[in-house]
Enzyme design. Structure first.
Site, PDB file in Angstrom:
ATOM      1  N   HIS A  50       0.840  -1.206   0.000  1.00 41.01           N
ATOM      2  CA  HIS A  50       0.000   0.000   0.000  1.00 41.01           C
ATOM      3  C   HIS A  50       0.874   1.255   0.000  1.00 41.01           C
ATOM      4  CE1 HIS A  50      -2.891   2.916   1.897  1.00 41.01           C
ATOM      5  NE2 HIS A  50      -3.653   2.371   0.961  1.00 41.01           N
TER       6      HIS A  50
ATOM      7  N   SER B 293      -9.574 -15.220  -1.150  1.00 46.42           N
ATOM      8  CA  SER B 293      -9.758 -13.765  -1.186  1.00 46.42           C
ATOM      9  C   SER B 293     -11.197 -13.375  -1.512  1.00 46.42           C
ATOM     10  CB  SER B 293      -8.798 -13.136  -2.185  1.00 46.42           C
ATOM     11  OG  SER B 293      -9.312 -13.262  -3.481  1.00 46.42           O
TER      12      SER B 293
HETATM   13  C1  LIG Z   1      -2.936  -3.364   2.066  1.00 48.34           C
HETATM   14  C2  LIG Z   1      -3.388  -2.057   2.660  1.00 48.34           C
HETATM   15  N1  LIG Z   1      -2.687  -1.519   3.667  1.00 48.34           N
HETATM   16  C3  LIG Z   1      -3.036  -0.363   4.242  1.00 48.34           C
HETATM   17  C4  LIG Z   1      -4.157   0.326   3.814  1.00 48.34           C
HETATM   18  C5  LIG Z   1      -4.490   1.630   4.450  1.00 48.34           C
HETATM   19  O1  LIG Z   1      -5.539   1.474   5.337  1.00 48.34           O
HETATM   20  P1  LIG Z   1      -6.407   2.726   5.822  1.00 48.34           P
HETATM   21  O2  LIG Z   1      -7.202   3.155   4.641  1.00 48.34           O
HETATM   22  O3  LIG Z   1      -7.212   2.138   6.933  1.00 48.34           O
HETATM   23  O4  LIG Z   1      -5.451   3.767   6.296  1.00 48.34           O
HETATM   24  C6  LIG Z   1      -4.939  -0.205   2.782  1.00 48.34           C
HETATM   25  C7  LIG Z   1      -6.126   0.514   2.321  1.00 48.34           C
HETATM   26  O5  LIG Z   1      -6.723   0.253   1.342  1.00 48.34           O
HETATM   27  C8  LIG Z   1      -4.542  -1.417   2.184  1.00 48.34           C
HETATM   28  O6  LIG Z   1      -5.219  -1.956   1.163  1.00 48.34           O
END
Ligand SMILES: Cc1ncc(COP(=O)(O)O)c(C=O)c1O
Length: 385
Positions: free
Chosen positions: A132, A332
């Site tokens: 992300h 998934s």
């Molecule tokens: C794999 C992953 N990590 C982190 C996040 C970030 O999460 P948040 O939107 O709760 O900050 C996301 C959001 O889509 C995600 O898909």
């Protein structure tokens, strides 16, 4: 007219009040209208949080370390501790674990990397190109040197590339972010394989953070789960609360296997330790997570996850029936489908990368949502190429 208003009310003209009312109704109508085609983002919508409405009359602020009740009386640290205990059991935390409720998966990633950098100040961070965007951002904020690792076609981190790149810095500790459900394909990195890749590279000291924003809780309730939690060798793990639990406010959970004493200055005027990033934290979100975890328990969430996977399998099957390319990673909720025709994409807001779009069959998405999408696609003919 003004003396009929309760004390403390802002004085407005009846016209202004009507205009505000109309504005809010329009927003509500827009949100309601969007739900039938809003199946591209990972927010569950099957849990009813309205029983918590009476709490809206209070400022709920969970200040500081959840293990210590702060001087401020408007907290729900007791509910937060219940949520943390539930999650710690799910993620098989060892004795001595700690954690707190965050503002979301992004803060959880920042905290996990912060823990790693505090423990291993000279470390290099590694994450896959499917991680992300909050991960490179957190590295930048923390001043951590960062190395991006390639992925396989399904979106999983490429362990051979991790070994190759980590070997170049083998004298330095490694902080690795394993993504447990990548944003686009819901691929799951395996923490055991990450450890093996670092062993082969000759890296001795390490901190592994599992970014389990979407898939951590549903996978933890599944019998054949991949290796990703604290018992599997992750040092910290974070999830988003608004994804699988579908809380109507954004929030998250982070856990770590150790008590981060070095991050815990005492704050005398609050009578607590500051173990968190954000200081004031959302107590309403804590109450919502408590509602979700306590009312359904691990078995209830396992059922929700299983039903959502059935809808995902149904989506793949229906897309194949009309000849539209589609696939999903094992276990998934996310279904990849050949990208939507441009004019459909304005009605169906599905995230798209390269040739592929995705739908995410979160709990609350039904086969009728899928049918509506597939029937519209069918009108375009069976061969999108
Ligand atoms: C794999 C992953 N990590 C982190 C996040 C970030 O999460 P948040 O939107 O709760 O900050 C996301 C959001 O889509 C995600 O898909």
């Amino acid at each position: 007219m003004t003396d009929t208003l309760p004390a403390g009310s802002v004085i407005r003209s009846p016209g202004a009040v009507r205009a505000m009312d109309a504005r809010l109704r329009a927003v509500e109508a827009r949100l309601a209208a969007a739900t039938s085609t809003n199946i591209g983002f990972p927010g569950a919508r099957d849990i009813d949080y309205r029983p918590l409405a009476p709490l809206l009359g209070h400022l709920l602020n969970n200040l500081g370390d959840p293990r210590i009740d702060p001087l401020y009386p408007g907290h729900v640290h007791d509910l937060e501790r219940d949520v943390l205990d539930f999650t710690a059991e799910l993620f098989r935390a060892p004795p001595g674990w700690s954690g707190y409720l965050t503002s979301g998966g992004t803060e959880g990633n920042l905290y996990g990397l912060w823990l790693g950098r505090t423990k291993l100040p000279n470390a290099v961070a590694y994450y896959s190109s499917a991680a992300h965007y909050s991960v490179p951002k957190a590295c930048h904020l923390l001043g951590l040197p960062a190395v991006e690792v390639t992925t396989t076609a399904s979106g999983q981190i490429d362990y051979t590339d991790l070994t190759r790149k980590a070997a170049r810095h083998r004298s330095r500790p490694a902080i690795v972010v394993a993504t447990i459900g990548t944003t686009m394909t819901e691929a799951v990195d395996d923490v055991t394989d990450v450890h093996n890749a670092l062993d082969v590279a000759g890296v001795r000291h390490r901190h592994i953070h599992s970014d389990a924003a979407l898939a951590g809780v549903p996978l933890a309730t599944t019998a054949n789960r991949p290796a990703f939690d604290l018992a599997d060798g992750a040092d910290s793990i974070s999830v988003s609360g608004h994804k699988f639990f579908g809380t109507p406010v954004v929030c998250g959970i982070v856990l770590t296997r150790r008590k981060p004493e070095e991050l815990s200055p005492t704050v005398p005027y609050l009578n607590t330790h500051d173990t968190t990033i954000s200081g004031s934290r959302n107590g309403l979100a804590a109450a919502m997570l408590w509602h979700a975890t306590t009312s359904l328990g691990a078995t209830g969430h396992a059922d929700r996850a299983e039903r959502a996977r059935e809808v995902a399998a149904y989506a793949v099957q229906r897309l194949h029936q009309i000849g539209w390319p589609a696939w999903r990673n094992p276990l998934s909720f996310t279904v990849l489908l050949r990208r939507l025709p441009a004019d459909m994409a304005t009605v169906w807001p599905l995230p798209t990368q390269g040739d592929w779009s995705h739908v995410i069959s979160m709990p609350g998405v039904s086969t009728s949502h899928i049918d509506a999408l597939v029937d519209t696609l069918a009108a375009y003919g069976s061969n999108p190429d």
